[in-house]
Scaffold this active site. Structure first.
Site, PDB file in Angstrom:
ATOM      1  NE  ARG A  65      -4.092   1.760   2.279  1.00 27.42           N
ATOM      2  CZ  ARG A  65      -4.271   2.560   3.336  1.00 27.42           C
ATOM      3  NH1 ARG A  65      -3.495   2.431   4.398  1.00 27.42           N
ATOM      4  NH2 ARG A  65      -5.211   3.469   3.331  1.00 27.42           N
ATOM      5  CG  HIS A  69      -1.634   5.305  -0.289  1.00 37.50           C
ATOM      6  ND1 HIS A  69      -2.424   5.937   0.652  1.00 37.50           N
ATOM      7  CD2 HIS A  69      -2.382   4.269  -0.749  1.00 37.50           C
ATOM      8  CE1 HIS A  69      -3.594   5.308   0.756  1.00 37.50           C
ATOM      9  NE2 HIS A  69      -3.576   4.289  -0.088  1.00 37.50           N
ATOM     10  CG  ASP A  70       5.972   7.088  -3.338  1.00 42.13           C
ATOM     11  OD1 ASP A  70       5.969   8.311  -3.065  1.00 42.13           O
ATOM     12  OD2 ASP A  70       6.912   6.531  -3.918  1.00 42.13           O
ATOM     13  CB  VAL A  73       0.746  11.647  -4.022  1.00 44.00           C
ATOM     14  CG1 VAL A  73       0.926  13.129  -3.707  1.00 44.00           C
ATOM     15  CG2 VAL A  73      -0.533  11.125  -3.380  1.00 44.00           C
ATOM     16  N   GLY A  75       3.669  10.933  -8.639  1.00 42.37           N
ATOM     17  CA  GLY A  75       4.593   9.928  -9.148  1.00 42.37           C
ATOM     18  C   GLY A  75       5.319   9.143  -8.068  1.00 42.37           C
ATOM     19  CG  ASP A  77       7.841  11.515  -5.510  1.00 38.39           C
ATOM     20  OD1 ASP A  77       7.203  10.852  -4.679  1.00 38.39           O
ATOM     21  OD2 ASP A  77       7.557  12.698  -5.805  1.00 38.39           O
ATOM     22  CG  ASN A  97      -1.273   8.878   2.978  1.00 39.17           C
ATOM     23  OD1 ASN A  97      -1.715   7.929   2.350  1.00 39.17           O
ATOM     24  ND2 ASN A  97      -0.594   9.862   2.397  1.00 39.17           N
ATOM     25  N   PRO A 167      -7.722   7.200  -4.556  1.00 40.13           N
ATOM     26  CG  PRO A 167      -8.100   5.755  -6.323  1.00 40.13           C
ATOM     27  CD  PRO A 167      -7.010   6.273  -5.452  1.00 40.13           C
ATOM     28  CG  HIS A 197      -8.376  -3.840  -1.428  1.00 43.35           C
ATOM     29  ND1 HIS A 197      -9.391  -2.914  -1.549  1.00 43.35           N
ATOM     30  CD2 HIS A 197      -7.244  -3.125  -1.177  1.00 43.35           C
ATOM     31  CE1 HIS A 197      -8.897  -1.693  -1.394  1.00 43.35           C
ATOM     32  NE2 HIS A 197      -7.604  -1.797  -1.172  1.00 43.35           N
ATOM     33  CG  ASP A 244      -9.861 -12.539   0.910  1.00 43.10           C
ATOM     34  OD1 ASP A 244     -10.945 -13.097   1.201  1.00 43.10           O
ATOM     35  OD2 ASP A 244      -8.934 -13.129   0.321  1.00 43.10           O
ATOM     36  CG  ASP A 252      -6.464 -16.108  -2.205  1.00 41.24           C
ATOM     37  OD1 ASP A 252      -7.032 -14.991  -2.173  1.00 41.24           O
ATOM     38  OD2 ASP A 252      -6.575 -16.948  -1.291  1.00 41.24           O
TER      39      ASP A 252
END
Length: 325
Positions: A65, A69-70, A73, A75, A77, A97, A167, A197, A244, A252
């Site tokens: 994750r 998330h990097d 935002v 690109g 970086d 975050n 999102p 997920h 899940d 899976d």
């Protein structure tokens, strides 16, 4: 005369081609970027990730994750790793975050191990990309050749992280498509990457509205979730539930089977399979074919990792992932 002119033109084209080739290659990532400068980087990263996941299975999802998330935002970086200071506010306290992304100490440990192996060579952004791949592989998912050569941002953007580019769990299908398209990912990539997920957990605040208000949800599933997530805002907000419910620590296809059975935990999950939507067929395909899902997931991860990386002389190679040099 004609021969001389032809020779001159050929020389010019050779120069143009060489310049063009050099310019483009310096801005591209490569799977063998550290083959000479840090050939043991993969071993160094994997040893720490393996240890962290052995200690806590959930950490694999957390490291994956962080890379998502990097990259969403500005690109891929490494900006998400920067700590706040008295004169700077980074992305860690942004709405998507805050009290949510985790694994920073593991990244610190990886960086420390990599620095022992080859000081000042490997970027924190690349470490996130490798750690994400290793996490998926360790938990039973596919592997892929990670493209490397990213450099680290010297700054971060709280405003960008808060702007909705990541999102939220309340997203509609249209909003998801728009946000993924903004970082060069199509509908197939969206559904494949949502399959991440199949591991990890979510906080009550992320799924409260779905389990109490939505109708496209299995009744027994909703009731089970309600027992750990009270309807009152502020009560049990940080209580966790697996994304899940079947195999929360195994990468899976159960996530997609859950969607077909109306057991998606987040609104943004279930919206991928919702009575004739454009993504329904992909969910069905992935639910029945681990090979197709794994292949598409790997391709989409490589594609996401290509989002606006800093290369060449841009950015820097941070010595500490939490602060600029």
């Amino acid at each position: 005369m004609a021969s001389g002119r032809s020779s001159s033109l050929c020389s010019i084209w050779v120069i143009v081609l060489l310049v063009g080739f050099t310019g483009s290659s310096s801005a591209q990532l490569s799977t063998n970027f550290y083959s000479k400068s840090c050939p043991k980087v993969f071993d160094a990263v994997k040893s720490v990730v393996q240890s962290a996941v052995n200690k806590e299975k959930r950490m694999g999802a957390s490291l994956l994750r962080l890379h998502f998330h990097d990259c969403f935002v500005n690109g891929c970086d490494g900006s998400i790793l920067l700590d706040d200071t008295s004169s700077f506010t980074g992305e860690k306290t942004a709405r998507p975050n805050n009290n949510s992304v985790r694994g920073f100490e593991v990244v610190d440990n990886i960086k420390s191990q990599v620095e022992k192996t080859c000081p000042g060579v490997v970027s924190c952004a690349d470490i996130l990309a490798i750690a994400a791949r290793d996490s998926v592989k360790i938990l039973g998912g596919p592997s892929w050749n990670v493209k490397l050569g990213r450099r680290d941002s010297k700054t971060a953007s709280l405003a960008a992280a808060n702007s909705g580019v990541i999102p939220p769990p309340t997203s509609t299908l249209s909003q998801l498509k728009t946000r993924f398209q903004a970082v060069g990912l199509n509908e197939r990539d969206l559904v494949a990457l949502s399959g991440a997920h199949t591991i990890g957990q979510a906080r009550c605040t992320s799924f409260r509205a779905r389990i109490y208000n939505e109708t496209n949800i299995d009744a027994s599933f909703a009731k089970a979730r309600q027992s750990k997530c009270p309807s009152t805002v502020g009560s049990g907000d940080n209580n966790l539930a697996p994304l899940d419910v079947q195999t929360p620590n195994t990468f899976d296809t159960a996530y997609f089977k859950n969607l077909i059975n109306q057991k998606g935990l987040l609104h943004s999950d279930q919206i991928l399979y919702n009575n004739g939507g454009s993504t329904d067929s992909l969910v069905k395909t992935y639910s029945g074919s681990a090979n197709t899902f794994n292949s598409d997931f790997a391709k989409a991860m490589i594609k996401m990792g290509d989002n606006k990386p800093l290369t060449g002389s841009n950015g820097e190679i941070r010595l500490n992932c939490r602060r600029p040099n």
